[in-house]
Design a protein around this motif. Structure first.
Motif, PDB file in Angstrom:
ATOM      1  N   CYS A 383       0.831  -1.208   0.000  1.00 52.14           N
ATOM      2  CA  CYS A 383       0.000   0.000   0.000  1.00 52.14           C
ATOM      3  C   CYS A 383       0.861   1.251   0.000  1.00 52.14           C
ATOM      4  N   ALA A 384       1.945   1.231   0.785  1.00 51.42           N
ATOM      5  CA  ALA A 384       2.833   2.389   0.834  1.00 51.42           C
ATOM      6  C   ALA A 384       3.538   2.592  -0.504  1.00 51.42           C
ATOM      7  N   ASP A 385       3.866   1.487  -1.173  1.00 53.51           N
ATOM      8  CA  ASP A 385       4.529   1.609  -2.476  1.00 53.51           C
ATOM      9  C   ASP A 385       3.594   2.167  -3.531  1.00 53.51           C
ATOM     10  N   ALA A 386       2.295   1.878  -3.425  1.00 58.93           N
ATOM     11  CA  ALA A 386       1.329   2.308  -4.433  1.00 58.93           C
ATOM     12  C   ALA A 386       0.768   3.698  -4.167  1.00 58.93           C
ATOM     13  N   ALA A 423      -5.969   0.146  -1.448  1.00 59.34           N
ATOM     14  CA  ALA A 423      -6.912  -0.963  -1.296  1.00 59.34           C
ATOM     15  C   ALA A 423      -6.844  -1.922  -2.479  1.00 59.34           C
ATOM     16  N   TYR A 424      -6.510  -1.387  -3.656  1.00 57.56           N
ATOM     17  CA  TYR A 424      -6.444  -2.227  -4.860  1.00 57.56           C
ATOM     18  C   TYR A 424      -5.306  -3.243  -4.762  1.00 57.56           C
ATOM     19  N   VAL A 425      -4.184  -2.862  -4.159  1.00 52.76           N
ATOM     20  CA  VAL A 425      -3.035  -3.753  -4.094  1.00 52.76           C
ATOM     21  C   VAL A 425      -2.960  -4.536  -2.779  1.00 52.76           C
ATOM     22  N   CYS A 426      -3.871  -4.296  -1.844  1.00 50.89           N
ATOM     23  CA  CYS A 426      -3.800  -4.940  -0.523  1.00 50.89           C
ATOM     24  C   CYS A 426      -4.146  -6.417  -0.647  1.00 50.89           C
ATOM     25  N   PRO A 427      -3.240  -7.341  -0.272  1.00 54.36           N
ATOM     26  CA  PRO A 427      -3.550  -8.765  -0.347  1.00 54.36           C
ATOM     27  C   PRO A 427      -4.529  -9.215   0.728  1.00 54.36           C
TER      28      PRO A 427
END
Length: 901
Positions: A383-386, A423-427
């Motif tokens: 999330c921090a990276d995105a 939220a889109y990249v959160c596994p």
């Protein structure tokens, strides 16, 4: 600045942090031109469609309106009006579900179209360059134009900025998947957008205008370059396709390389960003005179058969758009307003289109799957990276869950653009954006409450100051300035003060000074000073003092006369006091008798019990004596009351003596045969009788001292009491002397150290005889004291009875008083005679007792019984009989004396 402009013109683009690349899904809605839909059955026009305050309603239910007619007028900060999308009838004005995830009701105007679609009068501007700045801003304001890119910020506020704008940024990126409204608008209406840009250039005068378009829109890029080729200050810049490059701050960073500081707006660094749809609305408002009543909306999704873009009137229900585009819902169908990243699911399709609605997405379950259950964060840092704003989404989520609003502000929560990339990249499928939205709403509410409280405090303080000021003005309004004194008035005051000071030796100097000052103040307006009348005041005070003394003397005389009326009450009170004293003496006597009767046969225990009984009797007598003294001290001056008090004291003394006599008799009856103990008991009895006589004498003297001098009755009573006390003291002294001698000899014998040989029987018998003689004398002294007190008590009781008789209403005459005094003297003489006869009879009986005792002693000496032989029972019986006969004779003589008196 020139270098930066040269770099921009050369096509340089800077990079932004973060970002994602979701599927575009844009081709489905760009195959057809923008369509126009038929008029709906009704339009639900919400009054709040932008950031800021609602407009004031200027229409009413049942009113016929025309297309483009204003329904509200601006009121409050950042308020813009709304207009009728078509002509028709206002069927209702009521709250309806709003275009919000909560669908909270908002006041809305419901219009039933008449089908004519008739415009109101329009006012287009043929030459916009001739308009002033304020006129152009006013047209934008009254046309109801707000940001159509998603935020809904009023356009006139941005256009009216007083800050220097260096770069005008046109947002044509449209980076979110599925949305193609701006793309199709640029393709079909590029000229209108450029005309709107030129109007904004007229207002802001920027050095350069940059149109940013993603490289996945080649048709739009070509159309915009073609339309802007005549204006060298407009540059069309292509940016890479990355989400969310369409964010305001992100787009500025891409096109200029500058960053907007946290908590600041683009205008702070000389930037201003406008959406292409907003600029097209500005062009229509100025050049065509049309207010904002419609916009381009993308209707797409796998459940829509005719995916594309349509011109939707504001207030058109979402259901109408879906039905016109061939909507085929699936089970548990979702309809999203906005894109898949920043949009929200509608709770109902009966919500109207607003100014910020750019897309209606109706996906199936395969196209946009339902989010799974939220899982624990695994701290993967994806999330921090995105995050395009370089935030810490994980940390913000923790603070939002724990409602630590201060820490959220420290971590720049409001820099979040809610793009949904985290939220889109959160596994773990954590809905991070939802946490941020809730936290923002709560913080804003908290800040609003704080601002409200501060304003209330300011209003309260302002009101308090106003009330204090008004009160002070009212007080000052009634105050009058003192008139200036003339020289003549000042001289009069000085003369008056001088006269007052000259009389300082008088007692009333203070009052004279105060009076002079008061007169001077009262005559300060020019009136003449009043004459000095202090001497008159002194005479008046003397007369008042004389009258007061006369009243006090008169009241005292009346009180003395009224005392006689209280004789009955005094007599009754005395009788009650005598009854209480008698009852207390009886109780003491009964206690002493009980203790004596219960005494054990053992000699030592019997002696101890007798000593305790005597101590109690002594204590009771002292209490009676103290009470008598207190009553004598508090006795009134009234003659009859004094007599009553003296009688009460004598009765108490008599009862105390009787109690001592009874105890002595009980001790004699229960006394052991032991000679030494008998001697000790006799000595104690003599001391007690002597103390009682002294108390009676002291009481008589106290009564004599407290009696009034002019009272005949009190004098006679005091004389009798003194004579009786003197006689009792003389007899007591004689008996004490004889008994003391016997006692001393007995004590000396007791005190002598014992020899080796035992004491002889003769010595023991002599000691017993001496003890018997001492006891007889002590008994005789006590009897005489009791009889003398009894006779005086009878005389006093007769006087009290005479006094206690009810008095008539008329005052007693002096002749009646003399008669009463003579009768009292006769009664006292009779009592004295009876007492003398009683004393003589007591002396004769005492001689008989002494002779009997002597005979007993002589018999004892002659017979000389053996030492070891005890006294015979016959001798004991004779002694007891002799004592009983003596007591019977004494009681008989006492009774005869009572009957005579």
């Amino acid at each position: 600045m020139e270098k930066l402009i040269d770099q921009i013109k050369q096509g340089k683009v800077w990079s932004i942090p973060g970002g994602i690349h979701p599927p575009g899904q844009k081709l489905q809605s760009t195959t057809q031109a923008i369509a126009r839909l038929p008029l709906p059955d009704k339009l639900v026009v919400s009054l709040k469609q932008h950031i800021g305050a609602n407009g004031k309603l200027i229409v009413e239910k049942g009113q016929q309106v025309l297309k483009g007619q204003a329904l509200t007028k601006p009121s409050g900060n950042w308020s813009v009006p709304v207009h009728a999308p078509t002509s028709g009838l206002i069927s209702d004005i009521c709250p309806m579900p709003s275009a919000h995830p909560s669908a909270l009701p908002e006041l809305s105007v419901i219009i039933e179209p008449d089908g004519e679609d008739k415009w109101c009068e329009l006012n287009p501007v043929p030459d916009a360059k001739a308009l002033s700045h304020d006129e152009l801003v006013g047209i934008i304001h009254q046309s109801g134009i707000a940001g159509m890119g998603g935020a809904g910020f009023p356009t006139y506020v941005k256009a009216d900025t007083r800050k220097a704008i260096e770069f005008l940024i046109v947002n044509a990126v449209e980076c979110e998947p599925y949305i193609t409204a701006d793309d199709m608008l640029m393709r079909e209406h590029a000229d209108g957008i450029i005309a709107g840009i030129e109007l904004m250039q007229q207002l802001l005068s920027p050095q350069l205008t940059i149109i940013g378009i993603e490289d996945n829109k080649p048709d739009a890029i070509a159309a915009m370059k073609q339309a802007a080729q005549h204006n060298d200050s407009i540059i069309v810049q292509t940016v890479p396709t990355v989400y969310p490059s369409g964010g305001e701050k992100q787009l500025i960073k891409l096109l200029t390389g500058k960053e907007v500081p946290s908590g600041s707006i683009p205008a702070d660094i000389g930037m201003l960003v406008q959406n292409v749809g907003t600029l097209f609305a500005v062009n229509q408002a100025v050049h065509e005179g049309k207010p904002l009543i419609e916009r381009v909306v993308t209707v797409t999704g796998n459940t829509i058969h005719k995916q594309g873009n349509v011109w939707a009137l504001l207030g058109t229900e979402i259901k109408h758009l879906l039905d016109c585009q061939g909507f085929s819902p699936v089970p548990q169908q979702r309809v999203v307003m906005g894109g898949p990243m920043m949009g929200f699911t509608l709770p109902t399709v009966r919500i109207g289109v607003v100014k910020t609605t750019n897309c209606i997405l109706a996906p199936d379950h395969q196209e946009l799957a339902e989010p799974g259950d939220e899982k624990a964060c695994i701290r993967c840092s994806a999330c921090a990276d995105a995050c395009p704003a370089s935030l810490l989404p994980q940390q913000l989520q923790w603070f939002a869950k724990s409602k630590e609003y201060d820490k959220l502000n420290e971590h720049n929560l409001f820099d979040c653009i809610e793009c949904g990339a985290c939220a889109y990249v959160c596994p773990s499928e954590i809905p991070l954006v939802q946490y941020y939205r809730v936290a923002k709403a709560e913080i804003k509410e908290q800040q609003a409450e704080q601002i409200k409280a501060e304003r209330a405090k300011e209003r309260f303080e302002a009101r308090k100051e106003r009330l204090e000021r008004e009160q002070e003005e009212r007080q000052n309004r009634h105050k009058r300035k003192p008139a200036a004194k003339s020289d003549g008035e000042k001289q009069k005051v000085a003369d008056a003060l001088a006269r007052v000071k000259s009389k300082s030796d008088d007692k009333d100097s203070k009052s004279a000074v105060a009076a002079a000052i008061a007169r001077a103040k009262a005559k300060k307006q020019g009136a003449e000073l009043e004459p000095d009348n202090s001497e008159v005041a002194k005479e008046r005070a003397a007369r008042k003092e004389q009258a007061r003394k006369y009243k006090e003397q008169k009241a005292l005389e009346q009180g003395e006369e009224g005392v006689d009326k209280d004789d009955k009450k005094s007599a009754v009170a005395a009788a009650i006091a005598r009854a209480k004293a008698k009852k207390a003496a009886q109780a003491t006597e009964e206690n002493a008798s009980a203790e004596t009767d219960a005494a054990p046969k053992d000699d030592k225990k019997a002696a101890v019990a007798a000593a305790i009984a005597r101590a109690k009797a002594k204590k009771a007598a002292q209490a009676a004596e103290n009470q008598t003294e207190a009553e004598e001290d508090s006795a009134p001056v009234d003659d009859k009351k004094a007599a009553v008090a003296a009688a009460i004291a004598r009765a108490k003394a008599k009862k105390a003596a009787q109690a001592a006599e009874n105890k002595t008799e009980a001790e004699e009856d229960s006394a052991p045969v032991d000679d030494k103990k008998a001697a000790v008991a006799a000595a104690i009895a003599r001391a007690k009788a002597k103390k009682a006589a002294q108390a009676a004498e002291n009481q008589t003297e106290a009564e004599e001292d407290s009696a009034p001098v002019d009272d005949k009755k009190a004098a006679v009573a005091a004389a009798i009491a003194r004579a009786k006390a003197k006689k009792a003291a003389k007899e007591q002294a004689q008996s004490d002397d004889s008994s003391q001698q016997t006692n001393d000899s007995s004590a000396e014998a007791d005190a002598q150290p014992q020899a080796d040989a035992p004491e002889s029987n003769e010595d023991k018998k002599k000691a017993a005889v001496a003890a018997a003689i001492a006891r007889a004398k002590a008994k005789k002294a006590a009897k005489e004291q009791a009889q003398s007190d009894d006779s005086s008590e009878q005389i006093n009781d007769s006087n009290d009875e005479a006094d206690a008789k009810p008095q008539s209403d008329a005052p007693e005459s002096s002749e009646d008083k003399k008669k009463a005094a003579v009768a009292a003297a006769i009664a006292r003489a009779k009592a004295k005679k009876a007492a003398k006869e009683q004393a003589q009879s007591d002396e004769s009986s005492e001689q008989l007792d002494d002779s009997s005792d002597t005979d007993d002693s002589s018999d004892t000496d002659d017979s000389k019984p053996q030492v070891d032989e005890p006294e015979s029972s016959e001798d004991k019986k004779k002694a007891a009989v002799a004592r009983a006969i003596a007591r019977a004779k004494a009681k008989k003589l006492q009774q005869e004396g009572n009957d005579k008196s």
